[in-house]
Scaffold this motif. Structure first.
Motif, PDB file in Angstrom:
ATOM      1  N   SER A  78       0.825  -1.204   0.000  1.00 12.90           N
ATOM      2  CA  SER A  78       0.000   0.000   0.000  1.00 12.90           C
ATOM      3  C   SER A  78       0.865   1.261   0.000  1.00 12.90           C
ATOM      4  O   SER A  78       0.578   2.237  -0.707  1.00 12.90           O
ATOM      5  CB  SER A  78      -0.927  -0.023   1.222  1.00 12.90           C
ATOM      6  OG  SER A  78      -1.877   1.013   1.174  1.00 12.90           O
ATOM      7  N   LEU A  79       1.936   1.231   0.786  1.00 17.03           N
ATOM      8  CA  LEU A  79       2.870   2.363   0.841  1.00 17.03           C
ATOM      9  C   LEU A  79       3.533   2.581  -0.522  1.00 17.03           C
ATOM     10  O   LEU A  79       3.589   3.702  -1.040  1.00 17.03           O
ATOM     11  CB  LEU A  79       3.921   2.084   1.917  1.00 17.03           C
ATOM     12  CG  LEU A  79       4.890   3.195   2.332  1.00 17.03           C
ATOM     13  CD1 LEU A  79       5.495   2.864   3.683  1.00 17.03           C
ATOM     14  CD2 LEU A  79       6.013   3.383   1.320  1.00 17.03           C
ATOM     15  N   THR A  80       4.026   1.487  -1.119  1.00 15.60           N
ATOM     16  CA  THR A  80       4.694   1.575  -2.425  1.00 15.60           C
ATOM     17  C   THR A  80       3.741   2.101  -3.490  1.00 15.60           C
ATOM     18  O   THR A  80       4.115   2.922  -4.347  1.00 15.60           O
ATOM     19  CB  THR A  80       5.218   0.188  -2.843  1.00 15.60           C
ATOM     20  OG1 THR A  80       6.115  -0.303  -1.842  1.00 15.60           O
ATOM     21  CG2 THR A  80       5.924   0.245  -4.188  1.00 15.60           C
ATOM     22  N   ALA A  81       2.495   1.640  -3.437  1.00 19.76           N
ATOM     23  CA  ALA A  81       1.503   2.074  -4.422  1.00 19.76           C
ATOM     24  C   ALA A  81       1.281   3.578  -4.367  1.00 19.76           C
ATOM     25  O   ALA A  81       1.161   4.238  -5.405  1.00 19.76           O
ATOM     26  CB  ALA A  81       0.188   1.334  -4.185  1.00 19.76           C
ATOM     27  N   SER A  82       1.235   4.135  -3.164  1.00 22.16           N
ATOM     28  CA  SER A  82       1.028   5.583  -3.050  1.00 22.16           C
ATOM     29  C   SER A  82       2.197   6.369  -3.650  1.00 22.16           C
ATOM     30  O   SER A  82       1.999   7.421  -4.271  1.00 22.16           O
ATOM     31  CB  SER A  82       0.827   5.975  -1.585  1.00 22.16           C
ATOM     32  OG  SER A  82      -0.505   5.745  -1.190  1.00 22.16           O
ATOM     33  N   LEU A  83       3.395   5.865  -3.468  1.00 25.04           N
ATOM     34  CA  LEU A  83       4.553   6.544  -4.062  1.00 25.04           C
ATOM     35  C   LEU A  83       4.481   6.497  -5.592  1.00 25.04           C
ATOM     36  O   LEU A  83       4.824   7.469  -6.271  1.00 25.04           O
ATOM     37  CB  LEU A  83       5.842   5.893  -3.566  1.00 25.04           C
ATOM     38  CG  LEU A  83       6.106   6.017  -2.054  1.00 25.04           C
ATOM     39  CD1 LEU A  83       7.397   5.293  -1.676  1.00 25.04           C
ATOM     40  CD2 LEU A  83       6.175   7.486  -1.626  1.00 25.04           C
ATOM     41  N   LEU A  84       4.017   5.373  -6.137  1.00 22.03           N
ATOM     42  CA  LEU A  84       3.862   5.274  -7.588  1.00 22.03           C
ATOM     43  C   LEU A  84       2.764   6.206  -8.098  1.00 22.03           C
ATOM     44  O   LEU A  84       2.902   6.841  -9.144  1.00 22.03           O
ATOM     45  CB  LEU A  84       3.540   3.828  -7.978  1.00 22.03           C
ATOM     46  CG  LEU A  84       4.676   2.819  -7.818  1.00 22.03           C
ATOM     47  CD1 LEU A  84       4.158   1.402  -8.018  1.00 22.03           C
ATOM     48  CD2 LEU A  84       5.791   3.120  -8.818  1.00 22.03           C
TER      49      LEU A  84
END
Length: 399
Positions: A78-84
């Motif tokens: 979820s964290l990685t997705a927000s950065l993308l």
């Protein structure tokens, strides 16, 4: 293990749900930025491509490796997705990748997080069904607050295509250390055989399955379709209005969930039937709103569909947990949510069909489809009850 360890597991569900729905109220923003309606709806539904496979496999993974490591991977996703998604200002490919990975994070929260919270609550001595209701409540709260904060930041904050996602990334980072401390409840190394046997149970096929796709199908109509149909009637406030529909749908779904527990019966599908009575009513109001293009009616439809969503979500989980043996619970919860999220593809399907028929006609057709599902559930409401099957087996054993 402390009696409150389930709270950190709920936080993992909450933050993943926040990430899953922060994109929804921003659809209008992306439309205004030049993306077509089909592209925007495709991006909305893209995370289903990460979510449905995730729902089907993460339950088995949590049986093999444990609930905690899989739950942690979901928060990290979820964290990685927000950065993308924040990098989406550089191109639509970043947004598509972010939405795909978002789906995996939400899948973990739903399938593994719900099971983890249920097991933690059971071990703490909570009443049966408490874990499922807490998980559903915080899932919906995460969906609602994520949409509210993202919509507010996009309307009034700086860098509207970046700031909402960075706020969520920081929240996920704050939650992670607490999730690492939650006790394990699974038995790592268990084989994955037979985890989906419950899908063949007649009650799953005739009560849960006809209802499940409408859970997020109703939400998709409320906050993806209706803003497109009436948003131009509110002028410069279209983004705020879209956020209001999203949050209104989910707040209604949150507030009604305690009612779902009171409606639930072990002797019938009463709560499921109530949800599937509200569903066509909400769709009917949506149809009228599409005909007269009324923002007020669209909001009324969103509240009705949100109430149907909230009761359906909880009542389906309670039905599922009565028929699923412990070793199947995580996998069947994932399958249940996978069916629910099939409905989230509805906005994309309606966009494709809108070239052949007006939205009011399409929404009217959905009313009839929903009513047919209600009829099936009514017919089998008192059939194939798990308690009756147990009693029959015990009687045969005694004889």
């Amino acid at each position: 293990m402390t009696n409150r360890s389930w709270q950190a597991a709920l936080a993992a569900i909450f933050v993943s749900a926040w990430g899953g729905n922060q994109f929804t109220p921003l659809l209008v923003m992306y439309r205004d930025a030049g993306y077509s309606a089909l592209t925007v709806n495709a991006l909305l539904g893209a995370y289903v491509l990460g979510l449905v496979p995730g729902l089907l496999v993460t339950g088995g993974l949590s049986e093999r490796f444990g609930r905690r490591p899989v739950a942690i991977s979901g928060v990290l996703a979820s964290l990685t997705a927000s950065l993308l998604l924040a990098a989406g200002v550089s191109g639509v490919g970043w947004i598509a990748a972010g939405r795909l990975i978002t789906g995996f994070g939400v899948a973990v929260a739903m399938a593994v997080g719900t099971t983890w919270v249920t097991e933690l609550c059971d071990r703490s001595g909570a009443a049966p069904g408490t874990g499922a209701r807490r998980a559903a409540l915080w899932l919906t709260a995460g969906f609602a607050l994520g949409a509210a904060v993202a919509g507010g930041l996009a309307q009034w904050g700086p860098a509207p295509m970046v700031t909402p996602y960075l706020v969520h990334a920081l929240l996920a980072l704050a939650v992670l250390p607490f999730v690492f401390r939650v006790p394990e409840t699974g038995v790592p190394g268990m084989p994955a055989r037979g985890q989906f046997a419950g899908l063949r149970h007649p009650r799953f096929r005739r009560v849960i399955m006809p209802m499940a796709p409408w859970i997020f199908g109703s939400a998709g109509v409320a906050y993806a379709i209706m803003p497109q149909l009436v948003g131009d009637r509110v002028g410069q406030w279209s983004l705020l209005y879209s956020t209001t529909l999203t949050v209104g749908t989910l707040v209604a779904g949150t507030l009604v969930q305690p009612l779902a527990k009171r409606l639930d019966r072990t002797t019938s599908a009463r709560a499921v039937i109530v949800s599937m009575t509200l569903m066509p009513l909400g769709l009917l109001i949506s149809t009228v709103a599409a005909i007269v293009r009324s923002p007020a009616l669209a909001l009324a439809a969103a509240l009705a569909l949100g109430s149907a969503y909230g009761i359906a979500l909880v009542s389906g989980l309670l039905e599922l947990q009565r028929l699923a043996p412990p070793h199947e619970l995580a996998a069947l919860t994932g399958a249940y949510y996978a069916l629910a999220y099939v409905g989230f593809l509805l906005p994309s399907l309606l966009s494709l069909l809108s070239s052949a028929a007006d939205y009011s006609v399409l929404l009217g057709a959905l009313v009839l489809v929903a009513l047919s599902g209600t009829a099936v559930i009514l017919r089998y409401s008192r059939a194939h009850l798990p308690a009756d099957e147990i009693a029959e087996k015990e009687l045969v054993h005694v004889q």
